[in-house]
Write a protein that holds these residues in place. Structure first.
Motif, PDB file in Angstrom:
ATOM      1  N   GLN A 124       6.802   1.913  -8.429  1.00 30.22           N
ATOM      2  CA  GLN A 124       5.368   2.069  -8.179  1.00 30.22           C
ATOM      3  C   GLN A 124       4.655   0.715  -8.268  1.00 30.22           C
ATOM      4  OE1 GLN A 124       3.435   4.989 -10.617  1.00 30.22           O
ATOM      5  NE2 GLN A 124       1.389   4.479  -9.912  1.00 30.22           N
ATOM      6  N   TYR A 140       0.731   0.352  -2.094  1.00 31.71           N
ATOM      7  CA  TYR A 140       0.587   1.609  -2.825  1.00 31.71           C
ATOM      8  C   TYR A 140       0.578   2.790  -1.861  1.00 31.71           C
ATOM      9  CZ  TYR A 140      -0.772   4.948  -6.355  1.00 31.71           C
ATOM     10  OH  TYR A 140      -0.781   6.022  -7.215  1.00 31.71           O
ATOM     11  N   GLU A 144       3.102   5.790  -2.066  1.00 29.61           N
ATOM     12  CA  GLU A 144       2.586   7.148  -2.246  1.00 29.61           C
ATOM     13  C   GLU A 144       3.165   8.098  -1.210  1.00 29.61           C
ATOM     14  OE1 GLU A 144      -1.635   8.903  -3.697  1.00 29.61           O
ATOM     15  OE2 GLU A 144      -1.693   7.664  -1.883  1.00 29.61           O
ATOM     16  N   SER A 147       6.418   9.058  -2.479  1.00 25.91           N
ATOM     17  CA  SER A 147       6.263   9.943  -3.623  1.00 25.91           C
ATOM     18  C   SER A 147       5.969  11.369  -3.179  1.00 25.91           C
ATOM     19  CB  SER A 147       5.151   9.435  -4.531  1.00 25.91           C
ATOM     20  OG  SER A 147       4.889  10.350  -5.580  1.00 25.91           O
TER      21      SER A 147
END
Length: 230
Positions: A124, A140, A144, A147
């Motif tokens: 991350q 990010y 994401e 994720s």
């Protein structure tokens, strides 16, 4: 849990609103101990026909004798509503995460590979490692997306319905298909955790015992009554 018991549950819930400490029960200002109308047997049959599954018995008895949603754990049990086209659906913050077309599929007990999840979390991006905020935002956003693909795949909650919102995007699900049918699972994916079954030692349960819908709801009711009497 028989029908008579569930009929009495509705009375107990509505009585809570008149107790001196009612407003001190968590979630009161959201549901105020109000319940949706109970479903008629023909409405429940229509719902299950649309879903392609028979719901767990204690939840069925709740729908028939207590209400189609409303007062309950945390911010309440997501209500069932019928659209203008005659389709039933759950209403609430996260209720739309459930996939009605996949409710007959067995709920997967095992989620993402823990090693894969651990590696993902370790990667991350941290803002302090970037000289330019735009570079951080781009990194990010890319992380994401990965994720979401690992934690939020629709297949992760196949065979389950989202029933309750705990706040801060934490939720609880009722499994309706597969080996875990009838049990409640917690969803803290907002905290980068996989779903996990509710267990515990309340009311004499062993530490690893699963929490069914009936246990989940009735233990909340007992705790709410104790709080509201104070």
């Amino acid at each position: 849990m028989n029908k008579t018991d569930w009929e009495d549950v509705r009375r107990r819930v509505t009585d809570l609103a008149r107790m001196p400490g009612a407003s001190g029960v968590f979630g009161y200002h959201g549901h105020r101990f109000e319940l949706e109308p109970a479903l008629r047997p023909d409405e429940l049959a229509e719902l299950e026909s649309q879903l392609g599954v028979t719901l767990p018995d204690d939840y069925r008895q709740f729908l028939l004798n207590v209400g189609g949603g409303g007062a309950g754990p945390a911010y309440g049990v997501f209500p069932l509503r019928r659209t203008g086209e005659g389709r039933w659906h759950w209403v609430g913050d996260g209720a739309d995460l459930a996939a009605p077309a996949r409710l007959a599929e067995p709920f997967p007990i095992q989620g993402p590979d823990p090693a894969v999840l651990e590696a993902l979390l370790a990667e991350q991006p941290e803002e302090e490692n970037f000289a330019d905020i735009e570079d951080f935002d781009a990194a990010y956003e890319a992380w994401e997306e990965r994720s979401v693909a690992v934690l939020w795949d629709e297949a992760r909650t196949a065979g389950a319905i989202c029933l309750c919102h705990l706040g801060c995007a934490r939720r609880e699900w009722l499994v309706v298909s597969g080996p875990e049918r009838g049990n409640i699972w917690a969803d803290h994916r907002v905290d980068d955790e996989d779903l996990f079954p509710l267990t515990g030692s309340a009311s004499g349960r062993d530490e690893g015992d699963r929490v069914t819908f009936g246990t989940w709801y009735l233990e909340w009711l007992e705790q709410a009554e104790a709080k509201a009497r104070s």
